[in-house]
Each structure stands twice: as C-alpha cells, then as structure tokens.
Design a protein around this motif. Sequence first.
Motif, short mmCIF file in Angstrom:
data_model
loop_
_atom_site.label_atom_id
_atom_site.label_comp_id
_atom_site.label_asym_id
_atom_site.label_seq_id
_atom_site.Cartn_x
_atom_site.Cartn_y
_atom_site.Cartn_z
N TRP A 120 -0.38 8.40 6.57
CA TRP A 120 -1.67 8.40 5.97
C TRP A 120 -1.95 7.24 4.80
O TRP A 120 -1.13 6.78 4.27
CB TRP A 120 -2.08 9.69 5.19
N ASN A 121 -3.03 6.51 5.32
CA ASN A 121 -3.36 5.39 4.40
C ASN A 121 -4.01 5.95 3.22
O ASN A 121 -5.38 6.56 3.15
CB ASN A 121 -4.38 4.46 5.01
N SER A 122 -3.50 5.86 2.03
CA SER A 122 -3.89 6.68 0.64
C SER A 122 -5.10 5.85 0.07
O SER A 122 -5.63 6.28 -0.95
CB SER A 122 -2.81 6.75 -0.15
N THR A 172 1.06 -1.18 -0.01
CA THR A 172 -0.09 0.11 -0.08
C THR A 172 0.76 1.04 -0.01
O THR A 172 1.80 1.27 0.40
CB THR A 172 -1.03 0.03 1.14
N ILE A 173 0.35 2.44 -0.46
CA ILE A 173 1.22 3.59 -0.55
C ILE A 173 0.84 4.49 0.51
O ILE A 173 -0.23 4.76 0.85
CB ILE A 173 0.77 4.09 -1.97
N GLY A 174 1.66 4.63 1.28
CA GLY A 174 1.66 5.60 2.53
C GLY A 174 2.00 7.04 2.31
O GLY A 174 3.01 7.26 1.88
N ILE A 175 1.23 7.95 2.91
CA ILE A 175 1.67 9.39 2.60
C ILE A 175 2.26 9.93 4.01
O ILE A 175 1.76 9.70 5.02
CB ILE A 175 0.34 10.00 2.44
N GLN A 176 3.39 10.54 3.80
CA GLN A 176 3.97 11.07 4.99
C GLN A 176 3.19 12.58 5.61
O GLN A 176 2.75 13.38 4.82
CB GLN A 176 5.52 11.96 4.71
N TYR A 197 -8.36 10.91 7.96
CA TYR A 197 -7.96 9.59 7.13
C TYR A 197 -7.40 8.54 8.12
O TYR A 197 -7.29 8.79 9.23
CB TYR A 197 -6.34 10.31 6.46
N GLY A 198 -7.46 7.37 7.52
CA GLY A 198 -6.77 6.21 8.04
C GLY A 198 -5.26 6.38 8.13
O GLY A 198 -4.86 7.09 7.46
N TYR A 199 -4.85 5.57 8.89
CA TYR A 199 -3.02 5.60 9.22
C TYR A 199 -2.68 4.40 9.22
O TYR A 199 -3.48 3.07 9.16
CB TYR A 199 -2.99 6.16 10.53
N ILE A 200 -1.45 4.25 8.85
CA ILE A 200 -0.70 3.02 8.68
C ILE A 200 0.34 3.06 9.73
O ILE A 200 1.33 4.16 9.53
CB ILE A 200 -0.37 2.66 7.34
N GLN A 201 0.60 2.08 10.50
CA GLN A 201 1.78 2.28 11.40
C GLN A 201 2.82 1.50 11.03
O GLN A 201 2.75 0.39 10.67
CB GLN A 201 1.46 1.67 12.85
N VAL A 202 4.25 1.95 10.60
CA VAL A 202 5.30 1.38 10.18
C VAL A 202 6.32 0.63 10.81
O VAL A 202 6.65 1.41 12.05
CB VAL A 202 5.92 2.61 9.25
N ASP A 203 6.65 -0.46 10.49
CA ASP A 203 7.80 -0.91 11.30
C ASP A 203 8.93 -0.65 10.78
O ASP A 203 9.71 -1.28 9.72
CB ASP A 203 7.55 -2.74 11.08
N ALA A 262 -4.72 1.70 11.29
CA ALA A 262 -5.66 2.31 12.31
C ALA A 262 -6.68 3.05 11.51
O ALA A 262 -6.46 3.66 10.41
CB ALA A 262 -4.80 3.19 13.18
N GLU A 263 -7.97 3.09 12.32
CA GLU A 263 -9.15 3.79 11.57
C GLU A 263 -8.85 5.36 11.71
O GLU A 263 -7.97 5.57 12.45
CB GLU A 263 -10.27 3.34 12.34
N LYS A 264 -9.58 6.10 11.01
CA LYS A 264 -9.67 7.59 11.45
C LYS A 264 -9.79 7.78 12.80
O LYS A 264 -10.68 7.30 13.42
CB LYS A 264 -10.91 8.07 10.77
N PRO A 265 -8.76 8.50 13.23
CA PRO A 265 -8.67 8.92 14.72
C PRO A 265 -9.35 10.29 15.25
O PRO A 265 -9.70 10.96 14.36
CB PRO A 265 -7.18 8.91 15.02
N ASN A 266 -9.56 10.25 16.45
CA ASN A 266 -9.80 11.48 17.14
C ASN A 266 -8.85 12.36 17.05
O ASN A 266 -7.60 12.02 16.58
CB ASN A 266 -10.53 11.27 18.16
N LEU A 267 -8.96 13.90 17.26
CA LEU A 267 -7.66 14.70 17.26
C LEU A 267 -6.75 14.41 18.26
O LEU A 267 -5.40 14.52 17.73
CB LEU A 267 -8.23 16.15 17.26
N PRO A 268 -6.95 14.18 19.42
CA PRO A 268 -5.82 13.71 20.37
C PRO A 268 -4.90 12.64 19.84
O PRO A 268 -3.64 12.65 19.92
CB PRO A 268 -6.38 13.63 21.55
N THR A 269 -5.85 11.44 19.04
CA THR A 269 -4.85 10.53 18.66
C THR A 269 -4.00 10.64 17.42
O THR A 269 -2.95 10.37 17.27
CB THR A 269 -6.01 9.25 18.34
N ALA A 270 -4.65 11.66 16.53
CA ALA A 270 -4.05 11.95 15.37
C ALA A 270 -2.69 12.64 15.74
O ALA A 270 -1.69 12.48 15.04
CB ALA A 270 -4.85 12.80 14.35
N LYS A 271 -2.71 13.75 16.71
CA LYS A 271 -1.74 14.20 17.11
C LYS A 271 -0.42 13.37 17.55
O LYS A 271 0.69 13.40 17.53
CB LYS A 271 -2.07 15.33 18.29
#
Length: 356
Positions: A194-196, A140-144, A152-158, A175-184
């Motif tokens: 970001w999950n593109s 999958t292509i992840g965006i910095q 946006y959904g997120y991808i945790q990278v190893d 990770a699903e679309k987070p709330n603002l504290p989690t996104a921070k």
Amino acid sequence: MLHAVIMAGGVGARFWPESRRKRPKQVIDLFGEGPMIQQTIDRIESLIPPERRWVVTNREQMALIREVSPSIAERNFIFDAMGRNTAPAIGLAAVRLLHRDPDAVMLVFPADHRIQNIAEFCAVLNTAASLVDSSDYLVTIGIQPTRPETGYGYIQVDYSAGPIVDQVFKVKTFAEKPNLPTAKMFLESGEFLWNSGIFVWRADAIMRQIAEHLPQWYSGLQEIAAHIDTDREEQMTWEIFSALKGISIDYGVMERAPRVAVCRGTFGWSDVGSWDEVWRLMPHDPQDNALRGEATCVDARQNLVLSRDRMIVLVGVEKMVVVDSGDAILICPREASQQVRDAVDALVKAGKDDYI
C-alpha cells in the motif's frame, strides 16, 4: 538533520458532519485519542525536536492547529496559498528548509493518519533516513497489505535485486486505486505494498527532481525562495501558486524519478480515509457495531454510530453509518461512505454554507 513536514491543509470532506471548514479533519478526535495532528506530532517526538517540526497548511487553519497543538511555533508554519496538491506544497516546504538548513532531510507526513506500533514506525523512518542522508534516493513508505483494499494506491516492489538496505527496495511502478479484482491480484502476487503517502528524502534531492520533471514549478519555487523571511514572501507565494496548475508528488515526481525506493512497514497503518475505515478501526460490540456516545442497537449489526448529546437507536439494520454532530446528521450505508464528499458538494451548491 531530520525535519518533519506535516501536511495539514485539507478539510476532510469525507468526514462530514464532524469535519467542517472551521473544524477540519486533522483537528478533530475521531477515536477518543486526541486530535489527529497532535497524534502525528506525538509519535515523532523521540525523533525530531519541536524547532524542526513544520506544518504546511493555509493561514485560515493555523489558529485551529495551534489551538490543539500549541507546541508548534508560529514561525514553523508554511502557508500553501492555493491548495495546488502535494508536489507544490512539498516543494514549498523544501525551499523553506533549505533556507534554514542546506543538509535537511525531510520526513513528510499527512496530518491525519493512524499508526498503532510507534516503535516500529520510528525504526522504519530511521532506516529510510539513513539511506537518503548519503544518497539522492527518494524513499516512500510502503505498507504490507492485509486485504484487497480498493481505497489505497499501491507500489510494485522490485525484489529481484534484493534490498538496497534492510527492508528498502527499488520501486518498479506505482498503481492508482484499483478495482476489487485488481486489488486481489495485487495481494496474491506478493509484489505490491500500500502507498502510505509518507516520504523521506533530502530537501536538495527532491528539489533536483522537481527541477527535472516540473520545471515551471521549480522556477516558481525559486522565486519564492528569493523572498523568504521578507514582507513579499506570502504575496509571491500567492502569485506563483495562482499561476500554475496543481499536481501530486506521486504523479509529478515519484513515477518519473530514476532513484525511487520503498521501505516496507508493518506498523499498523491506516490513512483513515472514510467512515467505513473508522468502523474498521474502532472497538466492536458482540454484534460488530462500533458505537461512541449514546447509542443502542437492536438486532442491528456492523454499524457505526457516533452520537453527541442525544440517544440514537438502530433497529434491524446492517452496515450503516450514523453520525450526529449536533447540528447535522449523516446516515448512509458503510459501503457508500466515500460518497460523503459528494454530499458536501451538494450542500455547497444548495448554498447551505452554515453546514459546511
């Protein structure tokens, strides 16, 4: 052999009143740069010839898409009968490609994204394609990320083991679309992209994972495959898609498959998911308003105004969306632009089909 699979079945309800059932998001021009699906095709022109560009949509939208993108041959449309989410649609494309090319490498794109740096985008795709061509990785292509985005959904990278190849790493989790504290928190950790929703894999590799994790869909897709290029193909697709429950490719396959990687990209990506995002991407006047058409703002800041034939004047307001499509006008705060979909649902319930 690289094949582009363009996912173009949605309506784009969050872009009402510009986007309608008979004029979905992928065929409209949001930025004065041409229809979004044609931009998607243009940016892969150097990578993939027309005969290997496929569009997954429904039959009702084919004529609209061909009107704005005539280079797509009718034989290269794949009809998603019921809109059962991304896993079945991608599986349907995979069996069609395997019927034509057993070694097909699929590059899967949504039809309605915006990319600013096309050269970098193509370089990332080539890197991912080189990896999957000789392996069973699903990439999958992840965006910095550039901000703590909650849409946006997120991808945790190893990052611990280093890259598999340049800028390609194993995935820890989605990770699903987070709330603002989690996104921070995601942004500060440096571990999340970001999950593109853009994917690269061999067609046979994704089908093996569908067989493992979505066996009912695999069996159904094999039944459809047995009828490709016959007069039973569409009817069989309808029967299978009617009988089975939809599921996303992320949840159904990517979160479960053993060899999933992410290729990091910094090519100016947006999924253009709301009117608020359109405001973010458009040029701004000195008061930070994004204006298109006949519009004037007086003591008004950070607004989005799209007008067709009439003058729209905003006075003393901030962070508003005003979109005039000729027969309907949307007015809402920018922060509520994700709720436009709910407004469309309300129009459906009210029987206002002429405006849907």
